[in-house]
Design a protein around this motif. Structure first.
Motif, short mmCIF file in Angstrom:
data_model
loop_
_atom_site.label_atom_id
_atom_site.label_comp_id
_atom_site.label_asym_id
_atom_site.label_seq_id
_atom_site.Cartn_x
_atom_site.Cartn_y
_atom_site.Cartn_z
N UNK A 73 0.90 -1.30 0.02
CA UNK A 73 -0.08 -0.03 -0.12
C UNK A 73 0.85 1.23 -0.05
N UNK A 74 0.72 1.91 -0.89
CA UNK A 74 1.45 3.53 -0.84
C UNK A 74 2.66 3.19 -0.88
N UNK A 75 3.27 2.17 -1.74
CA UNK A 75 4.60 1.84 -1.70
C UNK A 75 5.15 1.19 -0.57
N UNK A 76 4.31 0.86 0.16
CA UNK A 76 4.84 0.07 1.54
C UNK A 76 4.49 -1.19 1.64
N UNK A 77 5.44 -2.08 2.02
CA UNK A 77 5.05 -3.40 2.43
C UNK A 77 4.18 -3.59 3.67
N UNK A 78 2.87 -3.77 3.32
CA UNK A 78 2.03 -4.06 4.91
C UNK A 78 2.30 -5.45 5.33
N UNK A 79 2.52 -6.32 4.61
CA UNK A 79 2.48 -7.55 4.90
C UNK A 79 3.46 -8.44 3.83
N UNK A 80 4.27 -9.41 4.03
CA UNK A 80 4.59 -10.32 3.06
C UNK A 80 5.07 -11.64 3.52
N UNK A 81 4.95 -12.80 2.86
CA UNK A 81 5.02 -14.25 3.14
C UNK A 81 6.40 -14.39 3.69
N UNK A 82 7.30 -13.57 3.39
CA UNK A 82 8.76 -13.86 3.70
C UNK A 82 8.77 -13.86 5.32
N UNK A 83 7.78 -13.44 5.96
CA UNK A 83 7.62 -13.38 7.60
C UNK A 83 7.44 -14.81 7.99
N UNK A 84 7.08 -15.68 7.03
CA UNK A 84 6.75 -17.13 7.47
C UNK A 84 7.73 -17.87 8.41
#
Ligand SMILES: C[S@@+](CC[C@H](N)C(=O)[O-])C[C@H]1O[C@@H](n2cnc3c(N)ncnc32)[C@H](O)[C@@H]1O
Length: 204
Positions: free
Chosen positions: A23-34
């Protein structure tokens, strides 16, 4: 739980799919946190964290929701989500997990039941600048958490980096473990591998 004047957001995401929400160029969440979350919830299971009644703030991609179900098997698992399309994903997810109670709204504007939860997982996102976003900074989140927790309950939240963990007023901070995990794509698209497993326990 009442919801007299709760706020919701209906955002236009740059990208929203199963692997990331931007959102707005920012990563709100990504699966890389798994990888991090898998290790975190395994650890919480290992120490037998009380989690019969769990409150989770922020659904995102549902990674932590899935792991809370898998590792902590709560009797009730309330999940609050402010954004409409993410809430829709939460609704679909909840169909397969009967203990989940989905709630649409801003957790800070909801009238949550006092002394109800054993465990609070707090992983929200600051949408500052979004239309409809208001953040009441006069309220201390930890004062609210203290009211919501049952005796013996804990708050947990992600911690990125190998720096100090800030103190939370009225809580003891417990760093269960510091670890290096698979590379995580941070909100600003930098990469982080140092994380910690942090618990907060009310004092008194
Ligand atoms: C970092 S993501 C959560 C990731 C989640 N733990 C997972 O494993 O996928 C943050 C989530 O919190 C939601 N959120 C942000 N502010 C919120 C608020 N005030 N109340 C409820 N949800 C909020 C966002 O829309 C987003 O879905």
């Amino acid at each position: 739980m009442g919801n007299k004047k709760t706020r919701v957001l209906d955002l236009k995401f740059d990208e929203k799919n199963d692997s990331h929400i931007i959102w707005n160029g920012q990563v709100v969440m990504s699966r890389s946190e798994a990888d991090y979350f898998e290790k975190l919830f395994k650890k919480l299971k290992e120490i037998k964290i009380p989690a019969l009644d769990t409150l989770e703030i922020g659904f995102g991609l549902g990674i932590s929701a899935y792991l809370i179900q898998k590792e902590l098997s709560p009797n009730t698992h309330e999940i609050i989500e402010i954004e409409k399309s993410i809430y829709n994903d939460l609704l679909i997810f909840s169909h397969e997990h009967p203990s989940i109670k989905p709630v649409l709204g801003d957790w800070r504007s909801l009238d949550l039941s006092e002394r109800k939860y054993d465990f609070i997982f707090h992983d929200s996102y600051d949408y500052s600048g979004a239309e409809g976003w208001e953040f009441d900074s006069s309220k201390d989140d930890y004062e609210t958490f203290k009211r919501l927790l049952k005796p013996g309950g804990y708050v947990c939240h992600p911690h990125f980096g190998d720096g100090p963990v800030r103190e939370a007023k009225g809580f003891e901070t417990i760093i269960l473990e510091r670890l290096v995990v698979d590379p995580i794509l941070m909100w600003d698209k930098t990469i982080c591998q140092d994380v910690a497993i942090v618990l907060r326990k009310p004092i008194g």
